[in-house]
Design an enzyme around this catalytic site. Sequence first.
Site, short mmCIF file in Angstrom:
data_model
loop_
_atom_site.label_atom_id
_atom_site.label_comp_id
_atom_site.label_asym_id
_atom_site.label_seq_id
_atom_site.Cartn_x
_atom_site.Cartn_y
_atom_site.Cartn_z
CG ASP A 94 13.68 -1.00 0.99
OD1 ASP A 94 12.65 -1.71 0.82
OD2 ASP A 94 14.37 -0.95 2.09
N GLY A 191 13.65 -1.87 11.82
CA GLY A 191 14.66 -1.38 12.94
C GLY A 191 15.19 -2.21 13.84
CB SER A 280 18.22 -3.85 11.78
OG SER A 280 17.38 -2.55 11.30
#
Length: 333
Positions: A94, A191, A280
């Site tokens: 990633d 995030g 996340s």
Amino acid sequence: MVNYKDLGLVNTREMFSKAVAGGYAIPAFNFNNMEQMQAIVQAAVETKSPVIMQVSKGARNYANATILRYMAEGAVAYAKELGCEKPEIVLHLDHGDTFEICKDCIDCGFSSVMYDGSALPFEENIAITRQVVEYAHKYDVTVEAELGVLAGVEDDVVAEESHYTKPEEVIEFATRTGCDSLAISIGTSHGAYKFKPEQCTRDPKTGRLIPPPLAFDVLAEIEKKLPGFPIVLHGSSSVPEEEVETINKYGGNLPDAVGIPEEQLRKAAKSAVCKINIDSDSRLAMTAAVRKHLAEHPDHFDPRQYLKPARESMKNMYVHKIVNVLGSDGKLG
């Protein structure tokens, strides 16, 4: 040189083709440790779903690249042990930010890599992506590229502002690079704080933030330009309110954390978006379970005591995403 096929892994080519035709998306879950890996495999086997296990640059630094590769090989064996005869597991890099890191991962047994040159000028992004593609395709490794910039912070990926992918650039980019899939920017971000409060509206009754909708018009234009081409969404965690509330209840401090509404991700998954990245949400589920357990059992100090409920919480979250958001359940084989 380690060939990923010898590890029992697969690349993304066939699974993406099926996902685009079938109107669902493949789950791409990041992992850094054993508990995350176990939860991902348990959920994939339980739901009969193909799955992409992602490793970020930060994860490689944290857990060691060799260990993560052996964990992926172990994931295949674990899936078979759980009763899945032919698991479809991808080991994917990633946000690889250099040709060298992409090459190293290919040489170490990864079956898919992403080169992220989205912050570079258009021509430079094309040139390095093409270099990665030429090397990867020698070993039947698939390559994801990125065009457009996502805001937010995830490991070493940092951007203050997002820039939507320009539909007029995608044909040239995909043709000249030869990439197998394309990550685009339509309003997702990295995030737990995907949007600033000023970008959102507030529910007058609950005070909760309501994020702006994704730019489905941009996605539709890209689909017209590249019909049937595999599209990827990064930064697609939904930041579940219940996990954030649990974290805050037991000593955390995540005010106004907000993610992508799941109904928008389901809509995207029914289009040419065939890979949706979720990281996340796993971190939040794990942290919430650990905080709650330690608050309720202050005498516990054995990591197995608090990591077991954390693993179960992550597994349940993965199952929910696969079945209710991505629609990839029952799609093995």
